[in-house]
Enzyme design. Structure first.
Site, PDB file in Angstrom:
ATOM      1  N   ASN A   1      36.619  46.429  42.005  1.00  0.00           N
ATOM      2  CA  ASN A   1      37.440  47.297  41.151  1.00  0.00           C
ATOM      3  C   ASN A   1      36.688  48.577  40.797  1.00  0.00           C
ATOM      4  OD1 ASN A   1      39.960  45.655  40.392  1.00  0.00           O
ATOM      5  ND2 ASN A   1      38.272  44.207  40.131  1.00  0.00           N
TER       6      ASN A   1
ATOM      7  N   GLU B   1      38.300  38.881  45.779  1.00  0.00           N
ATOM      8  CA  GLU B   1      38.131  39.986  44.842  1.00  0.00           C
ATOM      9  C   GLU B   1      36.930  39.675  43.965  1.00  0.00           C
ATOM     10  OE1 GLU B   1      41.460  41.005  42.275  1.00  0.00           O
ATOM     11  OE2 GLU B   1      40.314  42.594  41.293  1.00  0.00           O
TER      12      GLU B   1
ATOM     13  N   ASP C   1      45.807  49.158  43.166  1.00  0.00           N
ATOM     14  CA  ASP C   1      45.861  47.964  42.314  1.00  0.00           C
ATOM     15  C   ASP C   1      47.005  48.050  41.303  1.00  0.00           C
ATOM     16  OD1 ASP C   1      45.028  45.553  41.319  1.00  0.00           O
ATOM     17  OD2 ASP C   1      43.097  46.256  40.580  1.00  0.00           O
TER      18      ASP C   1
ATOM     19  N   GLU D   1      39.359  48.725  45.019  1.00  0.00           N
ATOM     20  CA  GLU D   1      40.649  48.652  44.333  1.00  0.00           C
ATOM     21  C   GLU D   1      40.712  49.747  43.266  1.00  0.00           C
ATOM     22  OE1 GLU D   1      41.818  44.768  42.987  1.00  0.00           O
ATOM     23  OE2 GLU D   1      41.552  43.891  44.979  1.00  0.00           O
TER      24      GLU D   1
ATOM     25  N   GLU E   1      49.218  39.443  43.501  1.00  0.00           N
ATOM     26  CA  GLU E   1      48.241  38.810  42.595  1.00  0.00           C
ATOM     27  C   GLU E   1      48.977  37.996  41.537  1.00  0.00           C
ATOM     28  OE1 GLU E   1      45.928  42.096  41.006  1.00  0.00           O
ATOM     29  OE2 GLU E   1      47.439  42.465  39.494  1.00  0.00           O
TER      30      GLU E   1
HETATM   31  P1  C2E Z   1      42.639  42.999  37.897  1.00  0.00           P
HETATM   32  O1  C2E Z   1      41.948  43.920  38.826  1.00  0.00           O
HETATM   33  O2  C2E Z   1      44.126  43.068  37.843  1.00  0.00           O
HETATM   34  O3  C2E Z   1      42.121  41.544  38.274  1.00  0.00           O
HETATM   35  C1  C2E Z   1      42.901  40.404  38.324  1.00  0.00           C
HETATM   36  C2  C2E Z   1      42.832  39.640  37.023  1.00  0.00           C
HETATM   37  O4  C2E Z   1      43.833  38.623  37.082  1.00  0.00           O
HETATM   38  C3  C2E Z   1      41.512  38.897  36.827  1.00  0.00           C
HETATM   39  O5  C2E Z   1      41.238  38.877  35.425  1.00  0.00           O
HETATM   40  C4  C2E Z   1      41.852  37.499  37.310  1.00  0.00           C
HETATM   41  O6  C2E Z   1      41.034  36.492  36.737  1.00  0.00           O
HETATM   42  C5  C2E Z   1      43.267  37.368  36.827  1.00  0.00           C
HETATM   43  N1  C2E Z   1      44.044  36.397  37.596  1.00  0.00           N
HETATM   44  C6  C2E Z   1      43.828  35.985  38.866  1.00  0.00           C
HETATM   45  N2  C2E Z   1      44.750  35.087  39.258  1.00  0.00           N
HETATM   46  C7  C2E Z   1      45.588  34.917  38.209  1.00  0.00           C
HETATM   47  C8  C2E Z   1      46.751  34.098  37.999  1.00  0.00           C
HETATM   48  O7  C2E Z   1      47.209  33.343  38.854  1.00  0.00           O
HETATM   49  N3  C2E Z   1      47.342  34.190  36.774  1.00  0.00           N
HETATM   50  C9  C2E Z   1      46.873  35.014  35.804  1.00  0.00           C
HETATM   51  N4  C2E Z   1      47.507  35.047  34.634  1.00  0.00           N
HETATM   52  N5  C2E Z   1      45.773  35.807  35.970  1.00  0.00           N
HETATM   53  C10 C2E Z   1      45.139  35.764  37.170  1.00  0.00           C
HETATM   54  P2  C2E Z   1      39.791  39.230  34.868  1.00  0.00           P
HETATM   55  O8  C2E Z   1      38.730  38.709  35.772  1.00  0.00           O
HETATM   56  O9  C2E Z   1      39.774  38.843  33.434  1.00  0.00           O
HETATM   57  O10 C2E Z   1      39.742  40.804  35.000  1.00  0.00           O
HETATM   58  C11 C2E Z   1      40.554  41.610  34.214  1.00  0.00           C
HETATM   59  C12 C2E Z   1      40.488  43.047  34.648  1.00  0.00           C
HETATM   60  O11 C2E Z   1      39.189  43.590  34.407  1.00  0.00           O
HETATM   61  C13 C2E Z   1      40.717  43.235  36.136  1.00  0.00           C
HETATM   62  O12 C2E Z   1      42.101  43.209  36.383  1.00  0.00           O
HETATM   63  C14 C2E Z   1      40.084  44.597  36.356  1.00  0.00           C
HETATM   64  O13 C2E Z   1      40.971  45.622  36.004  1.00  0.00           O
HETATM   65  C15 C2E Z   1      38.946  44.590  35.359  1.00  0.00           C
HETATM   66  N6  C2E Z   1      37.683  44.312  36.085  1.00  0.00           N
HETATM   67  C16 C2E Z   1      37.204  43.135  36.532  1.00  0.00           C
HETATM   68  N7  C2E Z   1      36.015  43.310  37.159  1.00  0.00           N
HETATM   69  C17 C2E Z   1      35.758  44.640  37.128  1.00  0.00           C
HETATM   70  C18 C2E Z   1      34.694  45.455  37.629  1.00  0.00           C
HETATM   71  O14 C2E Z   1      33.726  45.002  38.277  1.00  0.00           O
HETATM   72  N8  C2E Z   1      34.781  46.803  37.385  1.00  0.00           N
HETATM   73  C19 C2E Z   1      35.826  47.363  36.724  1.00  0.00           C
HETATM   74  N9  C2E Z   1      35.853  48.680  36.523  1.00  0.00           N
HETATM   75  N10 C2E Z   1      36.851  46.627  36.249  1.00  0.00           N
HETATM   76  C20 C2E Z   1      36.816  45.274  36.444  1.00  0.00           C
HETATM   77 CA    CA Z   2      45.536  43.856  39.398  1.00  0.00          CA
HETATM   78 CA    CA Z   3      41.854  44.352  40.882  1.00  0.00          CA
END
Ligand code: C2E
Ligand code: CA
Ligand code: CA
Length: 390
Positions: free
Chosen positions: A229, A171, A291, A261, A348
């Site tokens: 995403n 991802e 998602d 996603e 996830e």
């Molecule tokens: P998401 O799509 O639900 O992405 C998964 C989030 O869970 C990611 O946080 C990831 O670092 C975190 N994660 C992965 N494995 C674990 C785990 O084992 N435990 C826990 N507690 N967390 C885990 P991140 O990178 O901080 O991203 C947060 C949200 O920001 C994402 O949730 C997504 O909704 C958004 N996001 C990230 N990149 C993009 C992007 O390029 N565009 C858009 N529109 N939204 C984005």
């Molecule tokens: Ca998610």
């Molecule tokens: Ca996601």
């Protein structure tokens, strides 16, 4: 480092002081309140963890949750209650929906070791807390500048196969390499992008980096399928399928290497238009993933109507699987649903071996989480992948 502060609010004074003792042994500074009113009067925001009893005589726990949310309390909340788990679940959902950070629950009577475990897991969370969450959100102008200065970078987190096929998947998760604040996670800046019309630009920056990286990996012999995403706004652009198609062509990538996603909430905003766009994306061979599944509303109907290829089970259920039978049942139901609708299921937030084993036994196809790897820069992902046992 400052000592983290924990507050216990429970009208049962004996239990409250027991919780305080355990918390002190786990390294917290503690304060105890036997009345919620008194807590609210003295509240000054300087608290890291709140252990809250739901059932109290003057003001109950739900009212405290409302109060904390109105005060934008950043503390992690642990809910205690003698009620059955359904009450705990709805209190938990309420807390999360009101923007509070929910850290766990304890059903009375509980063993002190359960409390210790919970508190210790919190310490880990506190340590990996992103610096981005403590600084003010950026202004639109700052974010625009960052986009123009190429300060946004894409990290990759592996999606691990549980069913033995050796496909490589990841991802893409955006980060801001901020010149002063260091590396910032999306929670800090996505809202600003959404609110000030910068989200489409951000999505295209991510898509371009992802496709360019993917095609480079292909040249190096690593065929990675990458998920990106998509925000609700981008999903309403009728030209999206064609533009993505053109970019895939530009990088000579097979569309099946791209997964988009989409959250249920994003889908619901303008359903008919989104369905039009999603269908055309799917017709081009791009895979679609729903998602955070389980956190929205009309889940089942949307799954039936939209052409999704995969379901991502929200991490709130996956994380609770080990110690919550109801969460485990939800995960199992989603996996069965995926099988019956011919969709791949991805879990996830997988953090433990136990959780992975259970998912595998239930027939979940892919898993993603800190157990395997955290999101990392592209070159690190490539190296990680070379050494990961297949
Ligand atoms: P998401 O799509 O639900 O992405 C998964 C989030 O869970 C990611 O946080 C990831 O670092 C975190 N994660 C992965 N494995 C674990 C785990 O084992 N435990 C826990 N507690 N967390 C885990 P991140 O990178 O901080 O991203 C947060 C949200 O920001 C994402 O949730 C997504 O909704 C958004 N996001 C990230 N990149 C993009 C992007 O390029 N565009 C858009 N529109 N939204 C984005
Ligand atoms: Ca998610
Ligand atoms: Ca996601």
């Amino acid at each position: 480092m400052n000592t983290p502060q924990l507050v216990v609010i429970d009208d049962e004074a004996d239990l409250g002081s027991l919780v305080c003792d355990v918390a002190e042994q786990s390294g917290f500074g503690v304060s105890q309140f036997t009345s919620a009113r008194q807590f609210m009067e003295q509240y000054n925001g300087c608290v890291d963890v709140i252990v809250l009893d739901l059932m109290m005589p003057d003001i109950d726990g739900i009212e405290v949750i409302r109060f904390l949310s109105q005060n934008q309390c950043p503390a992690q909340i642990i809910i205690m209650s003698g009620f059955d788990s359904t009450v705990l679940h709805s209190a938990q959902k309420l807390a999360s929906e009101r923007g509070l950070s929910f850290a766990g629950s304890l059903t009375k009577p509980f063993r002190l070791s359960q409390l210790t475990e919970l508190l210790e897991s919190l310490e880990i969370k506190a340590r990996c807390h992103s610096p981005g969450t403590t600084i003010e959100p950026p202004s639109a102008a700052e974010l625009k500048q960052a986009l123009e200065n190429n300060e946004l970078v894409v990290f990759f987190q592996p999606k691990i196969s549980l069913n033995g096929d050796s496909k490589t998947a990841a991802e893409a998760l955006v980060r801001w390499q901020h010149p002063e604040h260091g590396l910032l996670t999306p929670d800090y800046f996505i809202d600003t992008a959404e609110q000030h019309g910068l989200i489409d630009q951000l999505t295209w920056v991510v898509l371009r980096q992802v496709m360019s990286q993917c095609s480079q990996w292909h040249d190096q012999g690593l065929g990675v399928q990458v998920a990106v995403n998509m925000s609700a706004h981008t999903l309403k652009d009728l030209n999206l399928p064609e533009q993505i198609g053109n970019m895939l062509q530009q990088f000579a990538l097979d569309p099946s290497h791209l997964v988009l996603e989409v959250t249920e909430t994003a889908l619901m905003e303008e359903l008919i238009k989104s369905l039009d766009i999603l269908t055309r994306l799917r017709m081009r061979g791009i895979r679609l993933s729903i998602d955070d599944f389980g956190t929205g509303y009309s889940s089942l109907i949307q799954l039936y109507r939209a052409p999704f290829s995969e379901i991502k089970i929200d991490r709130s259920f996956v994380a609770e699987m080990d110690n919550d039978q109801e969460a485990a049942t939800i995960v199992q139901t989603i996996i069965d649903l995926g099988k019956n609708l011919n969709m791949k299921t991805v879990a996830e937030g997988v953090e433990t071996e136990d959780c992975k084993d259970r998912l595998k036994a239930l027939g979940c196809e892919q898993a993603q989480g800190y157990l395997f790897a955290r999101p990392m820069p592209a070159d690190e992902f490539f190296r990680w992948y070379q050494t990961y046992p297949h």
